[in-house]
Motif scaffolding. Sequence first.
Motif, PDB file in Angstrom:
ATOM      1  N   LYS A   1      65.413  37.001  34.902  1.00 18.50           N
ATOM      2  CA  LYS A   1      64.572  38.165  35.169  1.00 18.50           C
ATOM      3  C   LYS A   1      63.506  38.392  34.092  1.00 18.50           C
ATOM      4  N   THR A   2      63.875  38.343  32.828  1.00 17.16           N
ATOM      5  CA  THR A   2      62.904  38.613  31.755  1.00 17.16           C
ATOM      6  C   THR A   2      61.800  37.561  31.729  1.00 17.16           C
ATOM      7  N   GLU A   3      62.166  36.303  31.995  1.00 24.51           N
ATOM      8  CA  GLU A   3      61.156  35.252  32.007  1.00 24.51           C
ATOM      9  C   GLU A   3      60.243  35.379  33.224  1.00 24.51           C
ATOM     10  N   ARG A   4      60.818  35.754  34.355  1.00 28.81           N
ATOM     11  CA  ARG A   4      60.029  35.971  35.569  1.00 28.81           C
ATOM     12  C   ARG A   4      59.036  37.122  35.355  1.00 28.81           C
ATOM     13  N   GLU A   5      59.486  38.187  34.715  1.00 24.55           N
ATOM     14  CA  GLU A   5      58.603  39.325  34.434  1.00 24.55           C
ATOM     15  C   GLU A   5      57.495  38.927  33.461  1.00 24.55           C
ATOM     16  N   PHE A   6      57.837  38.122  32.462  1.00 24.27           N
ATOM     17  CA  PHE A   6      56.835  37.615  31.528  1.00 24.27           C
ATOM     18  C   PHE A   6      55.775  36.817  32.280  1.00 24.27           C
ATOM     19  N   LEU A   7      56.206  35.919  33.147  1.00 23.80           N
ATOM     20  CA  LEU A   7      55.278  35.092  33.919  1.00 23.80           C
ATOM     21  C   LEU A   7      54.406  35.944  34.841  1.00 23.80           C
ATOM     22  N   GLU A   8      54.990  36.967  35.443  1.00 24.17           N
ATOM     23  CA  GLU A   8      54.222  37.850  36.328  1.00 24.17           C
ATOM     24  C   GLU A   8      53.117  38.577  35.554  1.00 24.17           C
ATOM     25  N   LYS A   9      53.455  39.083  34.370  1.00 22.38           N
ATOM     26  CA  LYS A   9      52.443  39.767  33.558  1.00 22.38           C
ATOM     27  C   LYS A   9      51.375  38.782  33.092  1.00 22.38           C
ATOM     28  N   TYR A  10      51.810  37.593  32.687  1.00 22.35           N
ATOM     29  CA  TYR A  10      50.864  36.558  32.265  1.00 22.35           C
ATOM     30  C   TYR A  10      49.896  36.248  33.408  1.00 22.35           C
ATOM     31  N   GLU A  11      50.424  36.007  34.594  1.00 15.69           N
ATOM     32  CA  GLU A  11      49.584  35.657  35.745  1.00 15.69           C
ATOM     33  C   GLU A  11      48.646  36.802  36.130  1.00 15.69           C
ATOM     34  N   LYS A  12      49.125  38.023  36.035  1.00 10.37           N
ATOM     35  CA  LYS A  12      48.303  39.195  36.356  1.00 10.37           C
ATOM     36  C   LYS A  12      47.103  39.283  35.412  1.00 10.37           C
ATOM     37  N   ILE A  13      47.355  39.142  34.133  1.00 13.16           N
ATOM     38  CA  ILE A  13      46.278  39.225  33.139  1.00 13.16           C
ATOM     39  C   ILE A  13      45.373  38.004  33.244  1.00 13.16           C
ATOM     40  N   LYS A  14      45.950  36.841  33.467  1.00 11.71           N
ATOM     41  CA  LYS A  14      45.166  35.613  33.628  1.00 11.71           C
ATOM     42  C   LYS A  14      44.187  35.756  34.791  1.00 11.71           C
ATOM     43  N   CYS A  15      44.639  36.335  35.884  1.00 16.77           N
ATOM     44  CA  CYS A  15      43.780  36.544  37.048  1.00 16.77           C
ATOM     45  C   CYS A  15      42.608  37.460  36.703  1.00 16.77           C
ATOM     46  N   LYS A  16      42.885  38.531  35.967  1.00 15.80           N
ATOM     47  CA  LYS A  16      41.819  39.445  35.550  1.00 15.80           C
ATOM     48  C   LYS A  16      40.788  38.726  34.685  1.00 15.80           C
ATOM     49  N   VAL A  17      41.276  37.912  33.759  1.00 18.25           N
ATOM     50  CA  VAL A  17      40.381  37.193  32.844  1.00 18.25           C
ATOM     51  C   VAL A  17      39.546  36.172  33.610  1.00 18.25           C
ATOM     52  N   GLU A  18      40.169  35.435  34.508  1.00 21.51           N
ATOM     53  CA  GLU A  18      39.429  34.451  35.300  1.00 21.51           C
ATOM     54  C   GLU A  18      38.374  35.121  36.170  1.00 21.51           C
ATOM     55  N   ASN A  19      38.698  36.290  36.719  1.00 23.55           N
ATOM     56  CA  ASN A  19      37.716  37.043  37.506  1.00 23.55           C
ATOM     57  C   ASN A  19      36.544  37.488  36.638  1.00 23.55           C
ATOM     58  N   LYS A  20      36.839  37.912  35.418  1.00 26.10           N
ATOM     59  CA  LYS A  20      35.781  38.325  34.483  1.00 26.10           C
ATOM     60  C   LYS A  20      34.888  37.138  34.138  1.00 26.10           C
ATOM     61  N   ILE A  21      35.477  35.983  33.921  1.00 24.14           N
ATOM     62  CA  ILE A  21      34.702  34.781  33.629  1.00 24.14           C
ATOM     63  C   ILE A  21      33.804  34.430  34.803  1.00 24.14           C
ATOM     64  N   ALA A  22      34.352  34.485  36.009  1.00 20.60           N
ATOM     65  CA  ALA A  22      33.558  34.196  37.208  1.00 20.60           C
ATOM     66  C   ALA A  22      32.413  35.197  37.350  1.00 20.60           C
ATOM     67  N   GLU A  23      32.698  36.453  37.051  1.00 19.08           N
ATOM     68  CA  GLU A  23      31.673  37.496  37.110  1.00 19.08           C
ATOM     69  C   GLU A  23      30.546  37.211  36.116  1.00 19.08           C
TER      70      GLU A  23
END
Length: 150
Positions: A121-143
């Motif tokens: 569970k803790t690793e899954r939650e870590f990965l979910e937060k990582y992916e969420k922030i990664k998506c935001k950053v990639e969107n900002k880069i694309a923007e």
Amino acid sequence: MSETKKIEQLFENIQKGVKILGVDAMNKSISNILYADYKQDDIIEYIFQCICDEYRISRNTLVRGTGRGEQAEARRIAWCLLYNILNLKLSFISKRIFFYSDHMAVYRAIGRLKRIDTKIKTEREFLEKYEKIKCKVENKIAELQNKKQD
């Protein structure tokens, strides 16, 4: 030239580049092309902002903090994003951005992300937060890239 031929040629060139330069240098070269349109510092600050918002901590706590738990998790996510998205060297991340004398903590965090077990569970939650922030950053880069093209 057809789209399929162009893609084949692209992959052939990438393969040649990897043989000549090695994986790390080729990846860095491609990243330099992709990220040449904006300042890397802007993306680093955006990564910090996203992480600080997600974890409700200050930038100073993120960069200079030594806390455990969520503070440590936030730092690990920052290290992984800086390494995986901006292709910064481990020593640069640890010494120049986080002011650590040793880069092994960054190395371990990146290794942990690669070997993550989503059944825990803790690793899954870590990965979910990582992916969420990664998506935001990639969107900002694309923007930022789209703004440069306009």
